[in-house]
Scaffold this active site. Structure first.
Site, mmCIF file in Angstrom:
data_model
loop_
_atom_site.group_PDB
_atom_site.id
_atom_site.type_symbol
_atom_site.label_atom_id
_atom_site.label_comp_id
_atom_site.label_asym_id
_atom_site.label_seq_id
_atom_site.Cartn_x
_atom_site.Cartn_y
_atom_site.Cartn_z
ATOM 1 N N CYS A 2 0.858 -1.173 0.000
ATOM 2 C CA CYS A 2 0.000 0.000 0.000
ATOM 3 C C CYS A 2 0.898 1.227 0.000
ATOM 4 C CB CYS A 2 -0.859 0.053 1.266
ATOM 5 S SG CYS A 2 -1.991 -1.340 1.409
ATOM 6 N N GLY A 28 -0.394 0.393 -5.041
ATOM 7 C CA GLY A 28 -1.710 -0.204 -4.834
ATOM 8 C C GLY A 28 -2.715 0.359 -5.802
ATOM 9 N N ASN A 102 0.361 1.044 5.816
ATOM 10 C CA ASN A 102 1.076 0.210 4.855
ATOM 11 C C ASN A 102 1.880 -0.803 5.652
ATOM 12 O OD1 ASN A 102 4.105 0.701 2.892
ATOM 13 N ND2 ASN A 102 2.565 -0.870 2.686
ATOM 14 N N GLY A 103 1.708 -2.091 5.325
ATOM 15 C CA GLY A 103 2.435 -3.140 6.028
ATOM 16 C C GLY A 103 1.479 -4.239 6.425
ATOM 17 N N TYR A 245 11.907 -4.218 -6.688
ATOM 18 C CA TYR A 245 10.702 -4.205 -7.501
ATOM 19 C C TYR A 245 9.693 -3.138 -7.096
ATOM 20 C CZ TYR A 245 6.101 -5.743 -9.209
ATOM 21 O OH TYR A 245 4.866 -5.789 -9.780
#
Ligand code: AMP
Length: 493
Positions: A2, A28, A102-103, A245
């Site tokens: 995210c 996302g 996020n996570g 990435y």
């Protein structure tokens, strides 16, 4: 997977959050949301889809106030529903609060069961709701203290933003697994921005100030910025896959340009796994910087041999049964002029299930290549991520149950090689520390073609700075349990 963005003290809070989220769209694409405050109440809008579609001008105009947080969410299996979209905004005894995260929390299921046993009711399957309930139950008085209290009970990875009517809080887990950074506007020093990646600042004209440190909580109010470290200390463990990435190449993460790391990975890959060839081509887009590095190091000319279509959305509907199974051809097509009769090195950042790589080899051979040598700018991916990257189960990861030789024969390449973990870490170090004779501007060694890099030293303690669990299975945070059947059902719901 995210992205989060927050801003405080700016008259254009909603518009800038919209732009910030747009720059984080790669993190996302499932849903997007913004919550703002005008100092009295919160205004929220969340919907499924890309930022550009979720926020038409009239929606943005409704989001009043000078502080905001926003979120883009990645689709994990089955969980693609509006009720999981963020930021979550709720009312509780002390007022309103919104949270974007996020996570991935590793003890969310246990905490959820405890909270449910004591009467909490959950609406959705996301970990973030657990944090909201813990905040509501905290006995602390101020919102930042309640948040610190809640976060001291969770384990796992979080780079998180919270917003109340008058306060913005940013927090990063004690290991700093996911990135988070802070910026300012040169002509408006009172305004503060916080984002998953520094690329967001470039778009909105803010300047990078610093990382939010692992274990740090930053509280922004009308009084200014206050920093504290309320969580127990732990070793730093930034996710290395962010460099490989996930992050955008125009971001800087913990002092290293993501583009430069990728280019260095290509150089290390060429030094570790040379091959006689006529051209080296990337799998676009993520393989491009590593291919430039491979070409510089090896002296093999860089060419574009594959072209990516940028118009394949998630919603693409294949037209008819009999012309389905185009597979990768919809996304990638080969340029036979660069490939015909050639010995080709093709560089990609990772192999997950192996299906894409197999199709790519076929595309390149069908275009007339004589030999196809696959090179991967990260080590074999054998372990799922439990800290926020969407990976399939272990049995679906081809490297978890096949040797490199077996993968090579499955994807039908003439040879296959991966960069070593030591090589990866040396690439990050090379991109972080300016070299003697570095090219002005980017602090990186410029590769006269053919200038050889020495092979990387065996991984020293420096690997300890990073999370590399997806390649080594060395998980820095214990996960209490795999998701339970009930949790999976909830995610599917
Ligand atoms: P596969 O066919 O499963 O081997 O997919 C390999 C491709 O997926 C590579 O080109 C990677 O760039 C890309 N990739 C790697 N990790 C992820 C991820 N977590 N989500 C989406 N794509 C990924």
């Amino acid at each position: 997977m995210c992205g989060v963005f927050g801003i405080y003290g700016h008259a254009e809070a909603a518009n800038l959050t919209y732009l910030g989220l747009h720059s984080l769209q790669h993190r996302g694409q499932e849903s997007a949301g913004i919550v703002t405050t005008d100092g009295v109440q919160l205004y929220a809008h969340r919907a499924m889809g890309h930022v550009i579609d979720v926020f038409p001008q009239e929606q943005l105009a409704r989001l009043e106030g000078e502080a905001a947080i926003g979120h883009v969410r990645y689709s994990t299996a089955g969980g693609s529903h509006l009720k999981n979209a963020q930021p979550i905004a709720v009312e509780y005894s002390r007022g309103s609060i919104a949270i974007g995260h996020n996570g991935n929390l590793t003890n969310a299921q246990q905490l959820r069961e405890q909270l449910e046993a004591s009467g909490s009711i959950f609406q959705a399957a996301s970990d973030t709701e657990v944090i909201v309930h813990l905040i509501a139950k905290s006995t602390q008085r101020q919102m930042p203290d309640r948040l610190a209290d809640a976060l001291s009970r969770v384990e796992g990875a979080y780079s998180l933003l919270a917003l109340s009517h008058d306060t913005l809080v940013a927090a990063r887990d004690p290991r700093g697994i996911r990135p988070l950074c802070m910026g300012r506007f040169p002509r408006q020093p009172g305004a503060v921005v916080i984002a998953s990646e520094s690329t967001s600042f470039d778009l909105i004209g803010a300047e990078f100030e610093r990382e939010i440190e692992p274990g740090e909580m930053v509280v922004v109010t009308a009084r200014g910025v206050e920093s504290s470290f309320p969580f127990p200390r732990a070793d730093r463990k930034l996710c290395l896959f962010e460099y490989v990435y996930f992050a955008r190449p125009d971001s800087t993460v913990e002092g290293a340009s993501v583009y430069e790391v990728r280019k260095q990975l290509g150089r290390v890959l060429a030094a570790e796994h040379p091959v006689e060839a006529d051209v080296v081509i990337p799998v676009p887009d993520s393989g491009v910087p590593a291919t430039i590095g491979y070409s510089e190091q090896s002296g093999i000319p860089f060419e574009m041999g594959l072209v990516r279509s940028h118009y394949i959305g998630r919603t693409f509907i294949e037209p008819e049964q009999r012309i389905r199974h185009f597979g990768v051809k919809l996304k990638l097509s080969a340029i036979s002029r660069t490939l015909k009769g050639k010995r080709v090195v093709v560089v990609d950042d990772s192999i997950v299930r192996g299906t894409t790589s197999r199709k790519i080899v076929k595309l390149i051979r069908d275009a007339g290549a004589r030999e196809v040598h696959f090179r991967i700018s990260s080590p074999p991916n054998s372990w799922p991520c439990y800290y926020g990257i969407d990976t399939p189960t272990r049995s679906e990861l081809i490297a978890s149950n096949h040797s490199i030789e077996e993968i090579n024969s499955y994807i039908t390449s003439d040879s296959l090689a991966y960069v070593s973990l030591e090589g990866m870490v040396s690439a990050v170090e090379r991109a972080t520390v300016p070299h003697a004779g570095a090219h002005a501007g980017n602090g990186a060694p410029q590769g006269a073609a053919g200038r050889r890099l020495p092979l990387a030293e065996p991984a020293g303690p420096v690997t300890a700075r990073f999370c590399h669990a997806c390649w080594t299975g060395e998980y820095p945070i214990e996960f209490r349990s795999e998701p339970s059947a009930r949790q999976l059902r909830l995610r599917e719901a």
